[in-house]
Scaffold this motif. Structure first.
Motif, PDB file in Angstrom:
ATOM      1  N   GLN A 135       0.092  -0.357 -21.720  1.00 25.08           N
ATOM      2  CA  GLN A 135       0.938   0.155 -22.812  1.00 25.08           C
ATOM      3  C   GLN A 135       0.046   0.513 -23.988  1.00 25.08           C
ATOM      4  N   TRP A 136       0.185   1.739 -24.478  1.00 23.19           N
ATOM      5  CA  TRP A 136      -0.588   2.167 -25.635  1.00 23.19           C
ATOM      6  C   TRP A 136       0.323   2.959 -26.556  1.00 23.19           C
ATOM      7  N   VAL A 137      -0.223   3.321 -27.713  1.00 24.09           N
ATOM      8  CA  VAL A 137       0.516   4.256 -28.559  1.00 24.09           C
ATOM      9  C   VAL A 137      -0.497   5.260 -29.110  1.00 24.09           C
ATOM     10  N   HIS A 155      -4.941  11.886 -49.555  1.00 26.63           N
ATOM     11  CA  HIS A 155      -3.697  11.162 -49.263  1.00 26.63           C
ATOM     12  C   HIS A 155      -3.107  11.540 -47.924  1.00 26.63           C
ATOM     13  N   LEU A 156      -2.349  10.572 -47.413  1.00 25.79           N
ATOM     14  CA  LEU A 156      -1.662  10.759 -46.145  1.00 25.79           C
ATOM     15  C   LEU A 156      -0.413  11.625 -46.364  1.00 25.79           C
ATOM     16  N   LEU A 157      -0.166  12.575 -45.433  1.00 23.19           N
ATOM     17  CA  LEU A 157       1.025  13.434 -45.551  1.00 23.19           C
ATOM     18  C   LEU A 157       2.025  13.194 -44.433  1.00 23.19           C
ATOM     19  N   SER A 158       1.520  12.977 -43.213  1.00 19.31           N
ATOM     20  CA  SER A 158       2.458  12.753 -42.123  1.00 19.31           C
ATOM     21  C   SER A 158       1.800  11.933 -41.029  1.00 19.31           C
ATOM     22  N   VAL A 159       2.621  11.220 -40.294  1.00 21.17           N
ATOM     23  CA  VAL A 159       2.141  10.357 -39.210  1.00 21.17           C
ATOM     24  C   VAL A 159       2.994  10.630 -37.981  1.00 21.17           C
ATOM     25  N   ALA A 160       2.309  10.674 -36.825  1.00 21.83           N
ATOM     26  CA  ALA A 160       3.064  10.785 -35.582  1.00 21.83           C
ATOM     27  C   ALA A 160       2.582   9.688 -34.651  1.00 21.83           C
ATOM     28  N   ALA A 161       3.502   9.095 -33.892  1.00 18.19           N
ATOM     29  CA  ALA A 161       3.134   8.051 -32.928  1.00 18.19           C
ATOM     30  C   ALA A 161       3.990   8.231 -31.687  1.00 18.19           C
ATOM     31  N   ILE A 162       3.345   8.135 -30.526  1.00 16.28           N
ATOM     32  CA  ILE A 162       4.063   8.343 -29.261  1.00 16.28           C
ATOM     33  C   ILE A 162       3.635   7.280 -28.264  1.00 16.28           C
ATOM     34  N   HIS A 163       4.588   6.645 -27.627  1.00 13.95           N
ATOM     35  CA  HIS A 163       4.274   5.607 -26.647  1.00 13.95           C
ATOM     36  C   HIS A 163       3.687   6.205 -25.381  1.00 13.95           C
ATOM     37  N   ILE A 164       2.677   5.496 -24.829  1.00 15.20           N
ATOM     38  CA  ILE A 164       2.179   5.827 -23.492  1.00 15.20           C
ATOM     39  C   ILE A 164       2.437   4.591 -22.634  1.00 15.20           C
ATOM     40  N   ASN A 165       3.222   4.764 -21.573  1.00 17.59           N
ATOM     41  CA  ASN A 165       3.519   3.646 -20.668  1.00 17.59           C
ATOM     42  C   ASN A 165       2.987   3.990 -19.292  1.00 17.59           C
ATOM     43  N   GLY A 166       1.927   3.285 -18.877  1.00 17.78           N
ATOM     44  CA  GLY A 166       1.315   3.612 -17.592  1.00 17.78           C
ATOM     45  C   GLY A 166       0.831   5.051 -17.647  1.00 17.78           C
ATOM     46  N   ASP A 167       1.309   5.882 -16.696  1.00 16.90           N
ATOM     47  CA  ASP A 167       0.855   7.273 -16.744  1.00 16.90           C
ATOM     48  C   ASP A 167       1.918   8.196 -17.326  1.00 16.90           C
TER      49      ASP A 167
END
Lengths: 652, 203
Positions: free
Chosen positions: B34-36, B51-63
């Motif tokens: 499990q990663w992100v 400065h920070l403007l935007s953040v994106a995060a997406i889960h990686i589960n297995g493949d």
């Protein structure tokens, strides 16, 4: 980091190699609010990613280009070519000869200015790179063309909903433009001519040897000199020979004269297939002699050959109408017309062709209905006409019925009022809504004998009431449906005479109506975002902003130039060009713009299922449509300018 | 993955500093596979100045990359973006002035990334921007393990071709190498997806 999106027009039609080349020549550009593009920047093609740029000429607002934050659509960013220069004002219908091509003219033209209305992010593509690609890719060339009809074609192509790529374009084009091909693209039947004095036996032999079911007949007294046209030819068919035989005539001694039909409908070699289909449908004929520019017959267009060529089904609807024996079966046919419209629209068929075909089919419905209602003597002594957009052949959705009944002087029938009432009521039941302005034959004013009708028209020319202009507009647009056509011809004749006798100021008053609706270019100026929110929604009324000023302006010019025979805007424009009142190019542009508005209106109506819908919110359109909408509104604006100069209508 | 005692110790100490007990699970041992993937847009590269403007995060589960349920958050920076950087990230004042505060952003982001290792392209930069904000928000820095796909890639390419480590500085060359499609606009979310795709190739 923003970059070029190849799913966004005009870049969605590029090949892989072209994409690479465009990519290399693209930069991202930012303009802060109120910043303008410098002179050096005017060599690029721009796509507005986010924000809002306005285009100014000499400080006057021209139009706006919007980025993706102003629309709900994907890939719907406006684009503009900053290298385009304003066109010099050539709009007063001058003939080309009056325009001295001046080498200095280009130096005199001020370029447009482009100003960011809000912080704006642009893609800038080198103009030369765009030029290189449009030189080799037809689809791009169309999209970024300076020429309005070209871009309208591009839109039509996209409307057809088929996948676009340069390779399949040729097949596409063929499907799209089939109705626009010249009739001579169809294999014509060979020409065989016999004399009117020749006997039926000779005619029959000629047919048999040629393997044809007809032969053309040259009338008696025909001289072969250059002033005689082949339009006077008659036709003799196997059917006619059959009639002669059943009349117990001797074929060897009977001349063709008595059995041939003369005064044929013909078609010109440069007319398009749509026109031929229309003529055949309207007059229910199966063969059309084709006449070339010299007035010579070059072949005969057979109905079956034509149908094979287009595989089109308006004919089938026509047959349905023909065979209807009562209201319910007629209603089925009317239902088919609606479906036909939708199918034609979805196939990207040119609006003008759809609307004229619909006019023809509607006229058949009206004829059939009138036949079902009235006895023959009424049919023979009256003339049913349709008016307004239906008369001009420009009504596609059945928005309302405008019709009138011209009665032969001296003819009466006790039931006439009831027939008219029934006719209007039945039409309403069939889905042609009653006219709110009561311009229908059930209204005694629109159901009169010729003489009082003419007197009424003369009174309208005095124009003592604004409504008179509306009545006159309606009757100008009158088109024959059924009955005695000569009654309508006399009304048209009187329109001309009465106009000559009217006040010289009349035309000026009449023209004024074309300017009655405000300048819609305001729309793009009103588009100011509310604080931190979406802009207020504004819609454009296609009828007020586009259709009406064009139609009425063209109508006015036609009135002034004594053009009464063909009330369609297309026909009027054609005649105005012949009368040298407009240049061909100007007429084409006006017609293209009108058809664009009609198509947009149809598209709105089809998408909402409200046939009266005529409001469009530019933000819901594709970037290409919005671009064309702006361009067509600019055409309307310049046409209004032309009218107000021509008729000195300085708007106070 | 086994934690050595030093790491355990520092985790324990960090946890001690934690001012928001509801986030304690961020310190737990991550589950396998499990990663992100994360990616940020900033007005520049220096956390002291930019400065920070935007953040994106997406889960990686297995493949699998869970593209449908990612986060993509726009934040309001203390100083509005300058025109020279707008052409890089494409975020204008109008786009971020009504965006969420950094604290609001963290209240969504931290539960989402939980205890997953962070996968990024040169993620030290992103973490460098996030950590000062995270520290102010919950009292400690991000406890997550950080995985840089550049180093995984270089390790992969070791001995296969020349001069790779320098080339690996570019996400594009990694994407090209694995034939990863260019997704429309280069925003944080699309970059995070592309990073996740690259990660699945090089892990």
């Amino acid at each position: 980091m923003p970059h070029l999106d190849f799913t966004q027009p005009p870049f969605d039609v590029l090949s892989a190699a072209e994409r690479q080349s465009i990519k290399k020549n693209t930069q991202v550009r930012y303009l802060a609010k109120d910043e303008t593009l410098s002179t050096d920047d005017l060599q690029y093609f721009y796509v507005v990613l986010k924000g809002h740029v306005e285009q100014l000429l000499d400080g006057t607002f021209v139009t706006s280009y919007l980025g993706s934050n102003h629309t709900d659509h994907l890939n719907n960013n406006d684009w503009f070519d900053s290298r385009r220069l304003p066109k010099p004002m050539i709009e007063d219908g001058l003939q080309e000869s009056d325009l001295q091509k001046d080498t200095d003219i280009n130096e005199l033209i001020m370029p447009y200015q482009f100003r960011a209305v809000e912080d704006t992010l642009l893609l800038q593509v080198n103009g030369t790179a765009i030029d290189k690609i449009s030189a080799q890719n037809y689809l791009v060339r169309q999209l970024v063309s300076e020429n309005l009809p070209e871009r309208l074609k591009a839109l039509q192509l996209r409307r057809s909903g088929q996948h676009l790529d340069a390779a399949s374009y040729d097949d596409q084009q063929e499907v799209q433009q089939i109705m626009l091909q010249p009739v001579i693209d169809i294999t014509l039947l060979p020409v065989h001519i016999v004399g009117a004095d020749d006997n039926l036996y000779q005619a029959a032999r000629t047919m048999t040897e040629a393997g044809l079911k007809h032969v053309l007949v040259r009338p008696t007294g025909y001289l072969q000199d250059k002033d005689s046209f082949d339009r006077t030819l008659g036709i003799l068919t196997d059917n006619d020979i059959c009639r002669a035989v059943s009349d117990q005539k001797n074929p060897a001694t009977t001349p063709c004269q008595g059995y041939a039909s003369f005064h044929l409908r013909t078609i010109d070699a440069d007319d398009d297939i749509g026109d031929a289909l229309l003529t055949m449908t309207r007059y229910r004929i199966h063969r059309l002699p084709v006449i070339d520019a010299n007035g010579k017959v070059i072949g005969v267009l057979g109905q079956s050959d034509m149908l094979a060529h287009i595989g089109h089904h308006s004919q089938l609807i026509s047959i349905q109408i023909e065979q209807a024996t009562d209201l319910p079966s007629l209603a089925t046919a009317v239902e088919l017309i609606g479906r036909y419209i939708r199918a034609q629209y979805q196939n990207g068929i040119k609006m003008g062709n759809v609307s004229r075909m619909v006019q023809t089919l509607n006229a058949q419905v009206f004829t059939k209905l009138w036949q079902l209602i009235v006895p023959d003597e009424v049919m023979e002594n009256t003339c049913v006409i349709v008016m307004g957009s239906e008369g001009r052949g420009e009504q596609i959705m059945r928005t309302d019925q405008d019709n009138a009944l011209i009665i032969r002087d001296g003819f009466t029938h006790p039931e006439l009022a009831r027939f008219a009432e029934t006719f209007n009521q039945h039409l309403a039941n069939l889905g042609y809504p009653l006219c709110e302005g009561n311009i229908m034959m059930t209204n005694p004013m629109w159901r009169q004998p010729l003489k009082p009708f003419k007197a009424q028209i003369s009174a309208w020319y005095k124009n003592t009431d604004p409504i008179h202009s509306i009545y006159l507009s309606a009757i100008f647009d009158g088109e024959y449906v059924c009955g005695d056509e000569s009654l309508l011809i006399q009304i048209r004749e009187h329109l001309k005479t009465a106009h000559r006798q009217s006040d010289l100021m009349f035309v000026r008053q009449f023209a004024r109506a074309a300017l009655q609706f405000g300048d819609i270019n305001q729309w793009w100026q009103k588009l100011v975002p509310l604080l931190g929110g979406k802009p207020i929604s504004y819609t454009i009324d296609l009828k007020k902003a586009g259709i009406f000023p064009l139609v009425h302006g063209i109508r006015t010019l036609a009135l002034e130039n004594d053009i009464f025979t063909d009330p369609s805007s297309k026909g009027r424009l054609k005649a105005l060009v012949q009368a040298r009142a407009l240049t061909q190019e100007r007429a084409d542009t006006l017609l293209e713009a009108l058809e664009f508005f009609m198509a947009q209106r149809l598209s709105v109506a089809l998408s909402t299922d409200n046939k009266h819908a005529q409001e469009v919110d530019p933000r819901t359109l594709s970037a290409l449509e919005r671009d064309l909408l702006k361009e067509c509104l600019a055409v309307v604006k310049s046409f209004k300018g032309q009218l107000s100069r021509q008729y000195q209508l300085e708007i106070g | 993955m086994r934690m050595n005692w030093l790491k355990k110790l520092s985790v324990a100490w960090q946890k001690n500093q934690l001012q928001r007990p509801e986030l304690a699970s961020m310190f737990a041992m991550p589950a396998p596979e499990q990663w992100v993937a994360i990616d940020c847009e900033m007005t520049g590269l220096n956390p002291k100045k930019h400065h920070l403007l935007s953040v994106a995060a997406i889960h990686i589960n297995g493949d699998k990359i869970d593209t449908g349920n990612g986060l993509h958050l726009l934040c309001r920076p203390p100083v509005m973006p300058k025109s020279d950087t707008i052409v890089i990230h494409g975020l204008r004042t109008a786009d971020v002035e009504h965006a969420m505060s950094y604290d609001e952003m963290l209240s969504l982001l931290l539960p989402f990334i939980g205890n997953r290792p962070l996968v990024g392209f040169f993620p030290q930069i992103d973490v460098g921007f996030l950590n000062p904000l995270v520290k102010r928000y919950m009292g400690t820095h991000l406890p997550n393990e950080v995985i840089d796909i550049r180093s995984l890639y270089s390790r992969r390419m070791m001995g296969r071709s020349q001069g790779l480590p320098s080339q690996a500085q570019h996400l594009n060359s990694i994407l090209k190498h694995y034939n990863i499609p260019e997704l429309g606009t280069h925003d944080a979310y699309n970059d995070a997806i592309m990073t996740a795709m690259a990660f699945l190739h090089v892990r």
